[in-house]
Write a protein that holds these residues in place. Structure first.
Motif, PDB file in Angstrom:
ATOM      1  N   LEU A 101      56.650  25.063 -15.973  1.00  0.00           N
ATOM      2  CA  LEU A 101      55.612  25.607 -16.368  1.00  0.00           C
ATOM      3  C   LEU A 101      54.490  26.614 -15.994  1.00  0.00           C
ATOM      4  O   LEU A 101      53.841  27.083 -17.099  1.00  0.00           O
ATOM      5  CB  LEU A 101      54.628  24.147 -16.690  1.00  0.00           C
ATOM      6  N   VAL A 102      54.941  26.544 -14.274  1.00  0.00           N
ATOM      7  CA  VAL A 102      53.692  27.857 -13.837  1.00  0.00           C
ATOM      8  C   VAL A 102      54.277  28.539 -14.672  1.00  0.00           C
ATOM      9  O   VAL A 102      53.742  29.456 -15.365  1.00  0.00           O
ATOM     10  CB  VAL A 102      53.906  27.608 -12.636  1.00  0.00           C
ATOM     11  N   ASN A 103      55.720  29.235 -14.678  1.00  0.00           N
ATOM     12  CA  ASN A 103      56.204  30.716 -14.823  1.00  0.00           C
ATOM     13  C   ASN A 103      55.624  30.692 -17.088  1.00  0.00           C
ATOM     14  O   ASN A 103      55.508  31.847 -17.077  1.00  0.00           O
ATOM     15  CB  ASN A 103      57.334  31.122 -15.010  1.00  0.00           C
ATOM     16  N   LEU A 104      55.759  29.674 -17.211  1.00  0.00           N
ATOM     17  CA  LEU A 104      56.155  29.770 -19.242  1.00  0.00           C
ATOM     18  C   LEU A 104      54.966  29.641 -19.308  1.00  0.00           C
ATOM     19  O   LEU A 104      54.432  30.682 -19.789  1.00  0.00           O
ATOM     20  CB  LEU A 104      56.606  28.305 -19.558  1.00  0.00           C
ATOM     21  N   ILE A 105      53.697  29.480 -18.556  1.00  0.00           N
ATOM     22  CA  ILE A 105      52.089  29.754 -18.814  1.00  0.00           C
ATOM     23  C   ILE A 105      51.960  30.888 -18.500  1.00  0.00           C
ATOM     24  O   ILE A 105      51.363  32.252 -19.584  1.00  0.00           O
ATOM     25  CB  ILE A 105      51.647  28.765 -18.387  1.00  0.00           C
ATOM     26  N   MET A 106      52.357  31.601 -17.612  1.00  0.00           N
ATOM     27  CA  MET A 106      51.890  33.139 -16.774  1.00  0.00           C
ATOM     28  C   MET A 106      52.879  33.994 -17.675  1.00  0.00           C
ATOM     29  O   MET A 106      52.806  35.187 -17.813  1.00  0.00           O
ATOM     30  CB  MET A 106      52.406  33.415 -15.458  1.00  0.00           C
ATOM     31  N   ASP A 107      54.243  34.192 -18.034  1.00  0.00           N
ATOM     32  CA  ASP A 107      54.949  33.870 -18.409  1.00  0.00           C
ATOM     33  C   ASP A 107      55.417  34.702 -17.957  1.00  0.00           C
ATOM     34  O   ASP A 107      55.897  36.797 -18.241  1.00  0.00           O
ATOM     35  CB  ASP A 107      54.686  35.270 -20.192  1.00  0.00           C
ATOM     36  N   GLN A 108      55.655  35.238 -16.950  1.00  0.00           N
ATOM     37  CA  GLN A 108      56.438  35.790 -15.082  1.00  0.00           C
ATOM     38  C   GLN A 108      57.000  35.333 -14.674  1.00  0.00           C
ATOM     39  O   GLN A 108      56.426  33.877 -14.198  1.00  0.00           O
ATOM     40  CB  GLN A 108      55.359  36.588 -15.203  1.00  0.00           C
ATOM     41  N   LEU A 109      57.665  35.683 -13.905  1.00  0.00           N
ATOM     42  CA  LEU A 109      58.305  34.915 -12.416  1.00  0.00           C
ATOM     43  C   LEU A 109      57.404  34.775 -11.599  1.00  0.00           C
ATOM     44  O   LEU A 109      56.933  35.455 -11.127  1.00  0.00           O
ATOM     45  CB  LEU A 109      59.654  35.208 -12.065  1.00  0.00           C
ATOM     46  N   ILE A 110      56.140  33.723 -11.529  1.00  0.00           N
ATOM     47  CA  ILE A 110      55.630  33.448 -10.269  1.00  0.00           C
ATOM     48  C   ILE A 110      55.588  32.733  -9.118  1.00  0.00           C
ATOM     49  O   ILE A 110      55.500  32.909  -7.924  1.00  0.00           O
ATOM     50  CB  ILE A 110      53.996  32.212 -10.895  1.00  0.00           C
ATOM     51  N   VAL A 111      56.386  31.207  -9.688  1.00  0.00           N
ATOM     52  CA  VAL A 111      57.300  30.383  -8.950  1.00  0.00           C
ATOM     53  C   VAL A 111      59.325  30.507  -8.632  1.00  0.00           C
ATOM     54  O   VAL A 111      59.243  31.410  -9.823  1.00  0.00           O
ATOM     55  CB  VAL A 111      57.185  29.612  -8.164  1.00  0.00           C
ATOM     56  N   LYS A 112      59.935  30.656  -7.582  1.00  0.00           N
ATOM     57  CA  LYS A 112      60.742  31.146  -7.787  1.00  0.00           C
ATOM     58  C   LYS A 112      61.767  29.272  -8.045  1.00  0.00           C
ATOM     59  O   LYS A 112      61.681  28.395  -7.778  1.00  0.00           O
ATOM     60  CB  LYS A 112      61.485  30.835  -6.158  1.00  0.00           C
ATOM     61  N   GLU A 113      62.761  29.459 -10.085  1.00  0.00           N
ATOM     62  CA  GLU A 113      63.630  28.830 -10.010  1.00  0.00           C
ATOM     63  C   GLU A 113      64.718  28.966  -9.636  1.00  0.00           C
ATOM     64  O   GLU A 113      65.465  29.809 -10.374  1.00  0.00           O
ATOM     65  CB  GLU A 113      63.128  28.460 -11.447  1.00  0.00           C
ATOM     66  N   LEU A 114      65.173  27.702  -9.030  1.00  0.00           N
ATOM     67  CA  LEU A 114      66.825  28.057  -8.284  1.00  0.00           C
ATOM     68  C   LEU A 114      67.594  26.634  -9.324  1.00  0.00           C
ATOM     69  O   LEU A 114      67.358  25.471  -9.114  1.00  0.00           O
ATOM     70  CB  LEU A 114      67.037  27.411  -7.651  1.00  0.00           C
ATOM     71  N   ILE A 115      68.169  27.079 -10.354  1.00  0.00           N
ATOM     72  CA  ILE A 115      69.257  26.350 -11.648  1.00  0.00           C
ATOM     73  C   ILE A 115      70.557  26.109 -10.864  1.00  0.00           C
ATOM     74  O   ILE A 115      71.253  26.865 -10.880  1.00  0.00           O
ATOM     75  CB  ILE A 115      68.723  26.714 -13.084  1.00  0.00           C
TER      76      ILE A 115
END
Length: 375
Positions: free
Chosen positions: A305-319
């Motif tokens: 949600l952090v990245n979705l709201i800001m529409d940019q990579l704010i926190v690293k996502e390990l998928i």
């Protein structure tokens, strides 16, 4: 006025209880009947069913409990008509709530949806049902306004109630010494592990998180344990790993942590709003094939949600395949020891807070709901 509220999980219970608190200020004569939990019950009114009895997640679980689910629908329909509210307020929980929206609309009951289902990420076709059966949609993410505009449906954004929950959290002023004393923890800096609240996701992601423990001997790892999960289950997953647990104290734990490893979901936003640098993890069951299929069905660029709201990579996502010991260690080293990297993440958190509109969302939503009913 009479308000009938339906939610099916702990987060809904939290947000609905804060909404009820504010509705009572707007409407001193408010009467509540609801499907929810203990927090809503503390605000007064009649509890029909606790969410512990209605939370059926996953295909197999749903199939096994079809009889109970049908009985719940029948009970809810009968009870709704008997109470005859001025408005039905639905809180997320779309599998159940969209059916109840259709039923209420058919019987002339006004329908408000508070906290939109995440149809912008999954099952976008549900927007047709929302347009057909929902009179007012109240959203908590700014990007949802644009999503619904694309479908020619007007919504009302009033901020995010998580800001209220965090602002009004208990033990807000508690310091690190008191926290570790109260929970019998060590004196080393804390790395919080938020592995989710459902057994399936905990079984998948917590063992991977635990692989990092030995790489940070100067820190203590503490699991934010879900109150609904018993200690024996956690013990079976953790084994002899050197970790501690605190139950039902996620905000307290995060407040004292230096960093957090967080399963994708609402917890990523809560961690950001509490200003704790984090790395986001996400693992699905079913192997690589199922993950590939699911990824193609998703409608969004990010999972947190952090990245979705800001529409940019704010926190690293390990998928999935990148969610492993090496990658988690690498990112933890960045957020713990790279000063510039850490400061930048915290700065972005401040921008996130501002974008969500600050505290007071529950009061704003209550005012909009009451004014709509007055009209």
């Amino acid at each position: 006025m009479k308000y009938y509220i339906i939610t099916g999980e702990a987060s809904g219970d939290l947000h609905a209880s804060n909404l009820m608190k504010e509705l009572k200020i707007q409407d001193p004569e408010a009467k509540f009947r609801f499907w929810g939990g203990d927090l809503m019950l503390a605000q007064g009114g009649e509890l029909v069913k606790h969410y512990r009895e209605t939370a059926f997640m996953g295909f197999l679980t749903v199939v096994k409990n079809l009889g109970k689910i049908k009985a719940n629908f029948s009970l809810c329909e009968t009870d709704l008509l008997k109470f005859n509210p001025d408005v039905l307020i639905l809180v997320d929980y779309p599998g159940f709530n969209l059916r109840m929206a259709k039923f209420a609309k058919k019987h002339g009951i006004r329908v408000h949806y508070y906290i939109s289902p995440k149809i912008w990420a999954w099952k976008e076709s549900r927007v047709k049902k929302i347009k057909a059966y929902v009179d007012r949609m109240f959203t908590i993410f700014p990007f949802e306004t644009e999503f619904y505009q694309k479908h020619n449906f007007e919504v009302s954004f009033g901020g995010n109630p998580l800001l209220d929950a965090i602002e009004n959290r208990p033990n807000k002023e508690e310091g690190f010494p008191d926290f570790i004393k109260r929970n019998k923890l060590g004196e080393k800096p804390i790395i919080a592990l938020l592995a989710g609240s459902r057994k399936q996701e905990i079984e998948r992601v917590l063992p991977v998180m635990l692989e990092c423990v030995d790489s940070f001997p100067d820190h203590q790892f503490v699991v934010a344990a879900a109150p609904s999960i018993d200690a024996e289950f956690y013990a079976s997953v953790v084994g002899d790993q050197n970790v501690q647990f605190v139950y039902g104290q996620t905000y307290d734990l995060l407040q004292q942590a230096k960093a957090a490893v967080v399963t994708s979901g609402t917890a990523t936003l809560e961690t950001a709003l509490l200003r704790i640098p984090q790395v986001v993890c996400y693992l699905t069951g079913g192997g690589k094939l199922l993950f590939t299929i699911g990824k193609r069905l998703l409608k969004v660029k990010y999972i947190s949600l952090v990245n979705l709201i800001m529409d940019q990579l704010i926190v690293k996502e390990l998928i999935q395949h990148t969610c492993n010991k090496e990658m988690i260690i690498q990112e933890l080293n960045q957020i713990l020891f790279n000063k510039e990297y850490r400061i930048q993440m915290l700065y972005n958190y401040q921008l996130l807070n501002e974008k969500l509109g600050g505290a007071g969302a529950s009061a704003r939503f209550a005012k909009m709901i009451y004014e709509d009913l007055q009209r």
